[in-house]
Structure formats: structure tokens, C-alpha cells
Design a protein around this motif. Structure first.
Motif, PDB file in Angstrom:
ATOM      1  N   GLU A  41      51.555  66.783  23.026  1.00  0.00           N
ATOM      2  CA  GLU A  41      51.579  68.155  23.549  1.00  0.00           C
ATOM      3  C   GLU A  41      52.828  68.923  23.148  1.00  0.00           C
ATOM      4  O   GLU A  41      52.841  70.142  23.241  1.00  0.00           O
ATOM      5  CB  GLU A  41      51.545  68.146  25.085  1.00  0.00           C
ATOM      6  CG  GLU A  41      50.265  67.653  25.653  1.00  0.00           C
ATOM      7  CD  GLU A  41      50.356  67.454  27.147  1.00  0.00           C
ATOM      8  OE1 GLU A  41      49.290  67.372  27.753  1.00  0.00           O
ATOM      9  OE2 GLU A  41      51.461  67.364  27.695  1.00  0.00           O
ATOM     10  N   GLU A  43      55.378  71.133  21.621  1.00  0.00           N
ATOM     11  CA  GLU A  43      55.388  72.199  20.620  1.00  0.00           C
ATOM     12  C   GLU A  43      56.839  72.551  20.327  1.00  0.00           C
ATOM     13  O   GLU A  43      57.679  72.548  21.228  1.00  0.00           O
ATOM     14  CB  GLU A  43      54.664  73.433  21.146  1.00  0.00           C
ATOM     15  CG  GLU A  43      53.179  73.241  21.328  1.00  0.00           C
ATOM     16  CD  GLU A  43      52.419  73.213  20.016  1.00  0.00           C
ATOM     17  OE1 GLU A  43      52.876  73.870  19.055  1.00  0.00           O
ATOM     18  OE2 GLU A  43      51.380  72.550  19.960  1.00  0.00           O
ATOM     19  N   THR A  61      54.650  74.043  25.784  1.00  0.00           N
ATOM     20  CA  THR A  61      54.402  72.632  26.076  1.00  0.00           C
ATOM     21  C   THR A  61      53.963  72.448  27.526  1.00  0.00           C
ATOM     22  O   THR A  61      53.043  71.677  27.806  1.00  0.00           O
ATOM     23  CB  THR A  61      55.655  71.790  25.776  1.00  0.00           C
ATOM     24  OG1 THR A  61      56.039  72.013  24.410  1.00  0.00           O
ATOM     25  CG2 THR A  61      55.396  70.313  25.964  1.00  0.00           C
ATOM     26  N   LYS A  64      50.327  73.565  27.833  1.00  0.00           N
ATOM     27  CA  LYS A  64      49.403  72.555  27.314  1.00  0.00           C
ATOM     28  C   LYS A  64      49.265  71.378  28.280  1.00  0.00           C
ATOM     29  O   LYS A  64      48.169  70.857  28.490  1.00  0.00           O
ATOM     30  CB  LYS A  64      49.870  72.070  25.941  1.00  0.00           C
ATOM     31  CG  LYS A  64      49.691  73.116  24.854  1.00  0.00           C
ATOM     32  CD  LYS A  64      50.200  72.637  23.518  1.00  0.00           C
ATOM     33  CE  LYS A  64      49.176  71.756  22.864  1.00  0.00           C
ATOM     34  NZ  LYS A  64      49.566  71.372  21.490  1.00  0.00           N
TER      35      LYS A  64
END
Length: 103
Positions: A41, A43, A61, A64
Motif C-alpha cells: 500500500e 505510496e 497510503t 489505501k
């Protein structure tokens, strides 16, 4: 003035919590993020020329992670919003960390 307002609000909340004898546990963001986020997850922000390593996009993040943990939850701030609200997603992730940690 924004910092003063936030500090004032934090002081009020802490005063209410302490006077009500409610147990308060402070957790560093890195602690709950490490427990809630999974590697797939995470980013990253675009790397700038003066950076040596990429920085994590914590807002994306957390969004997500919240969508993974609570797939049937609408994280938009209002019905007119298009995107999930990062503050609401963060709050749900923190609450899940507290639940998992028996806090």
C-alpha cells in the motif's frame, strides 16, 4: 493564528480528558502506521533533485489502508465529495490500531 487555535483546542481537549480521569495514551504516528500499513500500500512522493531517498505519501497510503480495512465504508467528507477524506481515513486507521492493541 492557526497554530495558536490548534494548540488552544488541544489544551481544551486535554483538560477535559484529564479532569474526567479518562486514560489517555499517546501513540507516535510511525507506530500506528507501521502496524496498519502493509508494504504493497505504501505510496511515495516524487523524488526531488536534492533528495537521496523517496518520502512516503502518508495521506494516500492511509487512504489505501482504510479502504482495504473497511471496504464498505464511504470515506468522503460529504455526498458531493469525489475523493476519500484523508483525515477520516487516518482516524479510522488509528482507531483500528487502538482496537488491535487493546488500548
Amino acid at each position: 493564528s492557526t497554530n495558536f487555535s490548534m494548540g488552544h483546542t488541544l489544551g481544551l481537549i486535554l483538560g477535559i480528558v484529564i479532569s474526567s480521569k479518562i486514560r489517555l495514551i499517546r501513540v507516535q504516528p510511525k507506530a500506528w502506521q507501521k502496524a496498519i500499513w502493509i508494504t504493497s500500500e505504501i505510496e511515495y512522493l516524487p523524488i526531488k533533485p536534492d533528495q537521496t531517498k523517496p518520502l512516503v505519501n502518508t495521506k494516500l497510503t492511509s487512504i489505501k489502508a482504510a479502504l482495504r480495512l473497511f471496504p464498505n465504508t464511504d470515506f468522503r467528507k460529504s455526498d458531493r465529495s469525489i475523493n476519500p477524506h484523508d483525515g477520516i481515513c487516518d482516524a479510522c486507521c488509528m482507531a483500528e490500531y487502538g482496537r488491535r492493541s487493546n488500548l
